[in-house]
Design a protein around this motif. Structure first.
Motif, PDB file in Angstrom:
ATOM      1  N   SER A  93       0.838  -1.196   0.000  1.00 20.00           N
ATOM      2  CA  SER A  93       0.000   0.000   0.000  1.00 20.00           C
ATOM      3  C   SER A  93       0.873   1.247   0.000  1.00 20.00           C
ATOM      4  N   THR A  95       0.180   5.823  -0.232  1.00 17.02           N
ATOM      5  CA  THR A  95      -0.748   6.937  -0.385  1.00 17.02           C
ATOM      6  C   THR A  95      -0.833   7.349  -1.854  1.00 17.02           C
ATOM      7  N   GLY A  96      -2.063   7.472  -2.356  1.00 20.43           N
ATOM      8  CA  GLY A  96      -2.276   7.828  -3.753  1.00 20.43           C
ATOM      9  C   GLY A  96      -2.402   6.631  -4.663  1.00 20.43           C
ATOM     10  N   GLN A  98      -3.923   2.370  -4.982  1.00 23.98           N
ATOM     11  CA  GLN A  98      -4.782   1.336  -4.434  1.00 23.98           C
ATOM     12  C   GLN A  98      -3.935   0.256  -3.742  1.00 23.98           C
ATOM     13  N   GLY A 122      -5.154   5.417  -7.288  1.00 31.23           N
ATOM     14  CA  GLY A 122      -6.465   5.415  -6.666  1.00 31.23           C
ATOM     15  C   GLY A 122      -6.356   5.708  -5.191  1.00 31.23           C
ATOM     16  N   GLN A 123      -7.456   5.462  -4.476  1.00 34.69           N
ATOM     17  CA  GLN A 123      -7.481   5.651  -3.034  1.00 34.69           C
ATOM     18  C   GLN A 123      -6.865   4.441  -2.333  1.00 34.69           C
ATOM     19  N   THR A 125      -7.790   3.153   0.270  1.00 34.88           N
ATOM     20  CA  THR A 125      -8.840   2.281   0.807  1.00 34.88           C
ATOM     21  C   THR A 125      -9.374   1.316  -0.241  1.00 34.88           C
ATOM     22  N   GLN A 126      -9.087   1.595  -1.494  1.00 39.48           N
ATOM     23  CA  GLN A 126      -9.481   0.674  -2.549  1.00 39.48           C
ATOM     24  C   GLN A 126      -8.517  -0.517  -2.579  1.00 39.48           C
TER      25      GLN A 126
END
Length: 426
Positions: A93, A95-96, A98, A122-123, A125-126
């Motif tokens: 993971s 930031t910025g 998925q 993407g996010q 959280t995706q």
């Protein structure tokens, strides 16, 4: 005063030397390689293939929910060491981007798998789940090895349930049975000297110098022969072994050995309780008669039984696994003993007894030949045994035929002399 200063200086030198030795040996023990675990490494990139720096990579054990994490370096590379064997989910993971999760990754003992990530924009959280199977080809090491899984250990027949017998599944491995003799044993195969456990020759090498590791601990005894140390030749019950690998060539120096290394790992508890119970038996009632057996088969009864259980002590934190294995065995063996017949021990007088002359008296007396045993040429107990069979047999002689002396049962009758002159007088 000068001598006192010299003594203090010498004491300081000794203390420093001991400190250095303690540091060296203590550090060497702590730096011991964790060969019973696995490693995951790879790279983290974006959709264009550019490296992602400081991405968080986490490997989570599905069975215990214990996770280890690291971050990628300036080239997007990461490595997670010392992962216990089991099924894992590895995710990356940033930031910025998925989050990408690789599922159903099985880590085996000593494995070094490559799990690469390509993070789409993407996010965080995706989540993108990747369930494609990770390549099992070892690209991070040149070691030649074979893996024996817990499924193979539980389903393949093992006489005595010694997991080391499955070493012969690897190419080029030959089992060397121990000889049940005492003494040196020639070539290091004496059961009386080294113990009853089997040894193994790898690629034609001598059955010595291999390393047998269980949870990073050496299984071998002082003589370094085979994996077993107990009287049964077994090192540990099959139920307690998760899996093991046999390294036969070009493996790293962390394992040691001079030709091969067996690297095994024991089972561990998980968040769910699991266990087993078993009983294996062998009985002579189910055996066929051996060629040398008499009318009755020698008794043979072997019961090998036990059970195991594992589970959590504290969920997601601490776990336990316990195994017990018992062995009860009774074995009878048929043995054939060869004894002299009635003629050989002089209990049969039906063949006739030739006469010889006594050189001192010129008197003819019975010769010591097959079927003709004068009482004064044997011990009193032997003479009594002869007369019990043939009470009329009371002839007395002092002359022994030299052609028969080499065949006399001297160990049974200590009065029989050694071969020497043409005729011997008793």
């Amino acid at each position: 005063m000068a001598s006192s200063l010299k003594a203090k200086a010498l004491g300081c030198v000794l203390i420093c030397a001991l400190g250095v030795l303690f540091f060296v040996f203590g550090t060497a023990n702590r730096l011991e390689a964790q060969v019973e675990t696995a490693t995951v490494s790879g790279t983290v990139t974006d959709s264009s293939g550019a490296a992602i720096v400081s991405a968080t990579v986490q490997a989570r054990n599905v069975g215990t929910n214990v996770a280890q994490s690291t971050i990628s370096d300036a080239a997007g590379r990461y490595t997670i060491h010392d992962l216990p064997v089991g099924n894992y989910e590895v995710q990356a993971s940033m930031t910025g981007f998925q989050t990408v999760i690789h599922k159903d990754i099985t880590l085996t003992v000593g494995a070094h798998l490559v799990v690469d990530f390509s993070l789409p924009v993407g996010q965080v959280t995706q989540t993108v789940s990747v369930e494609s199977e990770v390549s099992r080809v070892e690209t991070q090491t040149a070691a030649v090895s074979s893996l024996v899984s817990s499924q193979q250990m539980s389903q393949l027949p093992l006489n005595g349930r010694n997991f080391a017998q499955l070493l012969s599944l690897a190419p080029g491995v030959q089992t060397i049975k121990q000889a049940y003799i005492t003494g040196g044993g020639g070539g290091g195969i004496s059961s009386g000297f080294y113990g009853p456990s089997d040894t193994y020759s790898v690629a034609g090498s001598r059955p010595v110098g291999q390393v047998f590791l269980l949870d990073n601990q050496d299984l071998q005894g002082y003589w370094e022969k085979g994996a077993g140390a107990s009287i049964t030749g077994n090192s540990l019950g099959v139920e307690a072994i998760q899996e093991f690998q046999l390294l036969t060539n070009t493996y790293s120096a962390q394992f040691g050995g001079t030709g091969a290394a067996m690297n095994a790992v024991s089972k561990s508890g998980t968040n769910g309780f699991h266990g087993s119970a078993y009983e294996y038996f062998r009985n002579s009632a189910l055996d066929a008669r051996d060629f040398f057996d008499g009318a009755k088969i020698p008794p043979f009864r072997r019961n090998q039984f036990g059970g195991s259980i594992g589970g959590p002590v504290k969920k997601d934190k601490a776990f336990f696994f316990v195994n017990y294995e018992g062995l009860r065995s009774t074995l009878g063996v048929t043995g054939n003993q060869y004894v002299p017949d009635r003629d050989a021990v002089g209990l049969n007088t039906s063949n006739g007894c030739p006469l010889l002359s006594d050189p001192t008296t010129s008197q003819q007396e019975v010769a010591y030949q097959f079927g003709c045993v004068p009482c004064n040429t044997v011990s009193a107990s032997a003479c009594t045994a002869i007369q019990a069979v043939n009470p009329a047999y009371t002839q007395v002689s002092r002359v022994i035929s030299p052609t028969v002396v080499p065949y006399l049962p001297g160990k049974l009758y200590p009065d029989v002399p050694e071969v020497g002159a043409r005729e011997q007088t008793v």
